[in-house]
Design a protein around this motif. Structure first.
Motif, PDB file in Angstrom:
ATOM      1  N   ALA A  80       0.592  -1.210   0.431  1.00  0.00           N
ATOM      2  CA  ALA A  80      -0.186  -0.206   0.181  1.00  0.00           C
ATOM      3  C   ALA A  80       1.124   1.338   0.433  1.00  0.00           C
ATOM      4  CB  ALA A  80      -0.522  -0.327   1.369  1.00  0.00           C
ATOM      5  N   TYR A 114      -3.854   4.379   5.383  1.00  0.00           N
ATOM      6  CA  TYR A 114      -4.192   4.470   4.008  1.00  0.00           C
ATOM      7  C   TYR A 114      -5.951   3.698   3.188  1.00  0.00           C
ATOM      8  CZ  TYR A 114       0.592   2.178   4.101  1.00  0.00           C
ATOM      9  OH  TYR A 114       2.049   1.994   4.497  1.00  0.00           O
ATOM     10  N   ARG A 117      -7.751   1.970   1.058  1.00  0.00           N
ATOM     11  CA  ARG A 117      -7.484   1.193   0.763  1.00  0.00           C
ATOM     12  C   ARG A 117      -7.499  -0.241   0.624  1.00  0.00           C
ATOM     13  NH1 ARG A 117      -2.652   3.250  -1.946  1.00  0.00           N
ATOM     14  NH2 ARG A 117      -2.174   1.403  -3.109  1.00  0.00           N
TER      15      ARG A 117
END
Length: 342
Positions: A80, A114, A117
């Motif tokens: 990520a 993140y 996501r």
């Protein structure tokens, strides 16, 4: 029920609106180090991100020489951090191996770093043998508590009710999307009851495919997270420029499945011209059954195969394993996939 729809070859591909995702086991090439393997996985994820793949999930496995995806949440953060758009997650976290609070904290942390996501796929199997399972959780009955632990995890990742004595900080109010993964009918039934998205593990266990999807759709109850069923299908992918090359490249996966059934290390080995003489007829039958849903061939063959699966099953998304020995060919397979979407 499985349903079909006519497809006119002159019309836009039915694949155009179907998201393509990737399931990664961090396969180790014979002789490669863990560090080299994980850097190769990251490079692979970067290519997938640039090409527009939807998700990149790591599968949790333990005590398997040749598979480097044991520390799943650590790898999710690694990928990520070094990609831009692709969703990154677990396909899946084997919940019997972990206290739900720890999972909630890990994925709450990832979602905080993140946002928007991170995905959390959950499995009921240990992702290992019984001895390893005991080393991880020391409680052989944990799998029986899977429905309750899914509920606990949902609560920990949801809004605080003002009363719970134990809270996931981070994790609380993150609403990390939870998926249920399975190769049998149990998770299909549970996903339907909870109104959760469902992933069928066709990349290694094709036997209950039709039955599981039918049970999931038939029994689905709308929820806060999903108003109608959502099916993602895992498939083994062997994509190359020609059918002949794909058949050749597929021998790496076949050698690894052969090693699995023999209890040997699962190193990814170079392709061979033929599997003749490498296994008994019984072993060959098992390997072919294990990889029964393989999507293998050149672009035209793969496109046709995927369109047939969509027509037959009406899946909403594909998630592919793509365990080619050569890194460049592995990345090229991703381009072939995206090119056939039309």
């Amino acid at each position: 029920m499985p349903h079909s729809s006519a497809h006119d070859s002159s019309s836009p591909s039915v694949l155009a609106n179907i998201p393509f995702s990737l399931l990664e086991l961090a396969p180790m090439r014979l002789g490669a180090s863990v560090g080299e393997t994980l850097r190769s996985s990251l490079q692979y994820a970067k290519v997938a991100d640039q090409l527009g793949f939807n998700r990149f999930w790591f599968a949790e496995h333990h005590n398997m020489p040749g598979i480097a995806s044991a520390a799943t949440s650590v790898l999710i953060g690694y990928v990520a951090e070094n990609t831009n758009n692709i969703r990154v997650g677990a396909g899946g976290i084997m919940l019997p191996n972990h206290p739900p609070l720890v999972v909630a904290e890990q994925f709450g942390t990832l979602e905080s770093l993140y946002p928007g996501r991170i995905d959390l796929g959950l499995g009921r199997a240990p992702g290992s043998d019984q001895i390893t399972s005991r080393a991880l959780n020391r409680d052989p009955q944990r799998a029986e508590q899977f429905p309750e632990e899914v509920s606990e995890l949902q609560a920990l990742l949801g809004e605080y009710d003002g009363h719970r004595p134990i809270r996931a900080i981070p994790g609380e109010n993150s609403h990390v999307p939870i998926w249920l993964l399975g190769s049998s009918l149990f998770s299909a039934q549970l996903a339907a009851e909870r109104g959760l998205p469902y992933v069928f593990a066709g990349h290694f266990a094709p036997r209950f495919l039709f039955q599981a999807i039918e049970i999931y759709r038939k029994n689905f109850k709308p929820s806060k997270v999903l108003d109608k069923p959502y099916v993602m299908l895992g498939l083994p992918l062997i994509a190359a420029d020609t059918d002949e090359e794909a058949l050749f490249l597929s021998t790496s996966s076949k050698q690894r499945v052969l090693a699995l059934i023999r209890g040997q290390a699962l190193w990814l080995k170079p392709p061979v011209e033929s599997m003749d003489g490498l296994c008994s007829p019984q072993e060959e039958a098992y390997v072919n059954d294990f990889l029964g849903l393989s999507v293998m061939g050149g672009p035209t063959t793969i496109k046709h195969r995927l369109e047939m699966i969509v027509s037959e099953l009406g899946v909403d998304e594909f998630i592919f394993t793509n365990d080619l020995y050569d890194q460049q060919k592995r990345e090229h397979a991703l381009k072939i996939l995206m090119d056939i979407k039309g």
